[in-house]
Write a protein that holds these residues in place. Structure first.
Motif, PDB file in Angstrom:
ATOM      1  N   TYR A 126      36.131 -19.635 -13.840  1.00 18.95           N
ATOM      2  CA  TYR A 126      37.449 -19.715 -13.209  1.00 18.95           C
ATOM      3  C   TYR A 126      38.226 -20.972 -13.601  1.00 18.95           C
ATOM      4  O   TYR A 126      39.114 -21.419 -12.864  1.00 18.95           O
ATOM      5  CB  TYR A 126      37.291 -19.656 -11.686  1.00 18.95           C
ATOM      6  CG  TYR A 126      36.739 -18.336 -11.196  1.00 18.95           C
ATOM      7  CD1 TYR A 126      37.524 -17.194 -11.176  1.00 18.95           C
ATOM      8  CD2 TYR A 126      35.412 -18.231 -10.771  1.00 18.95           C
ATOM      9  CE1 TYR A 126      37.030 -15.981 -10.744  1.00 18.95           C
ATOM     10  CE2 TYR A 126      34.901 -17.021 -10.336  1.00 18.95           C
ATOM     11  CZ  TYR A 126      35.707 -15.900 -10.322  1.00 18.95           C
ATOM     12  OH  TYR A 126      35.196 -14.699  -9.898  1.00 18.95           O
ATOM     13  N   THR A 127      37.897 -21.533 -14.759  1.00 18.09           N
ATOM     14  CA  THR A 127      38.560 -22.766 -15.199  1.00 18.09           C
ATOM     15  C   THR A 127      40.077 -22.614 -15.237  1.00 18.09           C
ATOM     16  O   THR A 127      40.810 -23.443 -14.685  1.00 18.09           O
ATOM     17  CB  THR A 127      38.062 -23.179 -16.600  1.00 18.09           C
ATOM     18  OG1 THR A 127      36.669 -23.442 -16.537  1.00 18.09           O
ATOM     19  CG2 THR A 127      38.780 -24.441 -17.074  1.00 18.09           C
ATOM     20  N   LEU A 148      45.640 -23.325 -13.370  1.00 15.74           N
ATOM     21  CA  LEU A 148      46.919 -22.732 -12.969  1.00 15.74           C
ATOM     22  C   LEU A 148      47.341 -23.227 -11.588  1.00 15.74           C
ATOM     23  O   LEU A 148      48.504 -23.608 -11.376  1.00 15.74           O
ATOM     24  CB  LEU A 148      46.813 -21.203 -12.981  1.00 15.74           C
ATOM     25  CG  LEU A 148      48.047 -20.426 -12.494  1.00 15.74           C
ATOM     26  CD1 LEU A 148      49.263 -20.751 -13.339  1.00 15.74           C
ATOM     27  CD2 LEU A 148      47.772 -18.924 -12.518  1.00 15.74           C
ATOM     28  N   VAL A 149      46.398 -23.233 -10.655  1.00 15.68           N
ATOM     29  CA  VAL A 149      46.701 -23.706  -9.298  1.00 15.68           C
ATOM     30  C   VAL A 149      47.133 -25.174  -9.319  1.00 15.68           C
ATOM     31  O   VAL A 149      48.117 -25.556  -8.683  1.00 15.68           O
ATOM     32  CB  VAL A 149      45.477 -23.521  -8.374  1.00 15.68           C
ATOM     33  CG1 VAL A 149      45.710 -24.204  -7.025  1.00 15.68           C
ATOM     34  CG2 VAL A 149      45.173 -22.045  -8.177  1.00 15.68           C
ATOM     35  N   ILE A 179      44.679 -19.419 -24.038  1.00  8.96           N
ATOM     36  CA  ILE A 179      44.623 -20.114 -22.754  1.00  8.96           C
ATOM     37  C   ILE A 179      43.909 -19.244 -21.718  1.00  8.96           C
ATOM     38  O   ILE A 179      43.164 -19.746 -20.867  1.00  8.96           O
ATOM     39  CB  ILE A 179      46.044 -20.463 -22.261  1.00  8.96           C
ATOM     40  CG1 ILE A 179      46.651 -21.543 -23.164  1.00  8.96           C
ATOM     41  CG2 ILE A 179      46.028 -20.947 -20.810  1.00  8.96           C
ATOM     42  CD1 ILE A 179      48.123 -21.784 -22.911  1.00  8.96           C
ATOM     43  N   GLY A 180      44.112 -17.937 -21.808  1.00  5.91           N
ATOM     44  CA  GLY A 180      43.498 -17.006 -20.859  1.00  5.91           C
ATOM     45  C   GLY A 180      42.051 -16.670 -21.137  1.00  5.91           C
ATOM     46  O   GLY A 180      41.489 -15.787 -20.465  1.00  5.91           O
ATOM     47  N   GLY A 181      41.432 -17.337 -22.109  1.00  6.69           N
ATOM     48  CA  GLY A 181      40.000 -17.157 -22.322  1.00  6.69           C
ATOM     49  C   GLY A 181      39.604 -16.302 -23.505  1.00  6.69           C
ATOM     50  O   GLY A 181      38.408 -16.092 -23.736  1.00  6.69           O
ATOM     51  N   GLY A 235      42.598 -12.192 -17.799  1.00  5.71           N
ATOM     52  CA  GLY A 235      42.620 -13.548 -18.341  1.00  5.71           C
ATOM     53  C   GLY A 235      43.907 -13.841 -19.076  1.00  5.71           C
ATOM     54  O   GLY A 235      44.484 -14.930 -18.939  1.00  5.71           O
ATOM     55  N   VAL A 236      44.367 -12.863 -19.852  1.00  6.58           N
ATOM     56  CA  VAL A 236      45.630 -13.016 -20.594  1.00  6.58           C
ATOM     57  C   VAL A 236      46.798 -13.190 -19.633  1.00  6.58           C
ATOM     58  O   VAL A 236      47.706 -13.994 -19.881  1.00  6.58           O
ATOM     59  CB  VAL A 236      45.850 -11.789 -21.512  1.00  6.58           C
ATOM     60  CG1 VAL A 236      47.292 -11.735 -22.005  1.00  6.58           C
ATOM     61  CG2 VAL A 236      44.900 -11.831 -22.694  1.00  6.58           C
TER      62      VAL A 236
END
Length: 386
Positions: free
Chosen positions: A13-14, A19-20, A324-326, A338-339
């Protein structure tokens, strides 16, 4: 929680955590303006093309880290053709949409043929496409801007869902849709959990699934609540949702989706196991062309015009969102959710820095550093896992 489980949780969940943190940072730096209802709406309107293009770009990246450099130019070309058909030639809006989708798909088929069946490197084919379709865009437009788009066309993308309950100051329909979406997510999560248990598969702790569902449900409802305080649910979000759901299903539940991951993992092994790798490559790039056409439709609707510079650097935003989304730079791993997180992060960075009045050149520097950091994280994580 054990150290190994904490490490696994953080790795998984990196980008969600990042994002948060980024949202909280810009909310603080902008004095709360970042999360005003109008800016939440702008986040969707200004970044719709990123969500759409990144979804298609993931399919290309899954095949082995391949990318499509031509999508920005294709967006411009499709928009130019559509505007010419609907504005200059006065054709019906739906005919214009069909023409745009057909042009995008034809471009995807063209590039997919050379990549899949003639084995020309994707970088070379799409680089050529980037130059060709940018040039063709200028030829079609003759260097001028075509505007405005027909009102019927704009209504398909730039309007909002009617509030059937007639709420004053709060779109009740929008809030209700958010509650229903959260309920469906919870239902799907626990239905999938029960199915795994019946089949004897390993499942997460019930408490973990409950916490995840609670957090995501709060985010969905909170997001829809903010939209409800402005004009409600934008049509643009529905377009994005449909595309994300369709391609999320394709990548996770279909044979062709499993083949995309297999080729990215080891193409030679995939061939030996009977997978038609040419067909899979062709599928990925044909879909990329189709989604570039949809992004072109969205772009000319948002700008209310078609111009020679439309789509500039769109390919970089799409590629960056995937990494960025993995999505792995080597292919074989990455998901549609993820995207979406990656695209949202890019959008938040764009919007936050714009509200703060940061120079466009510095915005590019920051986005470049974020993409580099995401790829470095992916590469180093793989090294450590080995």
């Amino acid at each position: 929680m054990e150290k190994g489980k904490v490490s696994e949780f953080l790795k998984k969940y990196t980008m969600v955590i990042v994002l948060v943190i980024v949202v909280l940072f810009f909310t603080w730096q902008t004095g709360g303006r970042m999360i005003l209802p109008q800016n939440v709406n702008n986040l969707i309107a200004q970044n719709a093309y990123v969500f759409i293009l990144a979804t298609g770009m993931l399919l290309c990246i899954l095949t082995g880290g391949n990318i499509d450099l031509s999508v920005g130019s294709v967006v411009c070309f499709v928009g130019a053709v559509g505007a010419t058909v609907m504005v200059n030639m006065k054709m019906n809006v739906f005919i214009g949409i069909i023409v745009m989708l057909a042009v995008g798909l034809a471009i995807g088929v063209w590039q997919g043929f050379w990549i899949a069946y003639r084995r020309i490197p994707p970088f070379v084919v799409t680089l050529a496409g980037m130059l060709m379709f940018r040039g063709l865009s200028n030829i079609v437009l003759d260097g001028f801007t075509i505007a405005p788009m027909p009102q019927g066309y704009l209504n398909l993308f730039n309007s909002y869902i009617i509030d059937f309950f007639g709420g004053q100051g709060l779109n009740i329909t929008c809030v209700l849709i958010g509650v229903i979406a959260a309920a469906i997510f919870i239902l799907i999560t626990f239905k999938g959990r029960m199915s795994k248990i019946k089949k004897g598969y390993a499942v997460n702790k019930a408490s973990n699934d409950i916490i995840r569902c609670a957090i995501i449900s709060i985010v969905i409802i909170g997001f829809m609540w903010r939209l409800a305080q402005y004009k409600g649910l934008p049509n643009m979000l529905l377009w994005i949702a449909v595309i994300v759901l369709i391609y999320g299903y394709i990548t996770s539940k279909t044979t062709i989706g499993r083949h995309l991951y297999a080729i990215g993992g080891n193409e030679k092994a995939a061939q030996l196991s009977g997978i038609n790798t040419n067909k899979v490559y062709f599928f990925a790039y044909a879909n990329m062309g189709l989604l570039a056409a949809v992004a072109g439709m969205v772009t000319i609707a948002r700008l209310n015009s078609a111009n020679p510079t439309a789509g500039d650097s769109y390919e970089m935003d799409a590629i960056g969102s995937c990494f960025i989304g993995g999505a792995s730079a080597y292919g074989g791993s990455g998901t549609i959710p993820g995207v979406i997180i990656g695209a949202t992060l890019m959008g938040v960075i764009n919007l936050g820095m714009s509200i703060m009045g940061i120079d466009m050149n510095w915005q590019k520097v920051v986005k470049g550093l974020v993409v580099l950091a995401a790829v470095i994280f992916d590469v180093e994580s793989k090294k450590n896992s080995r």
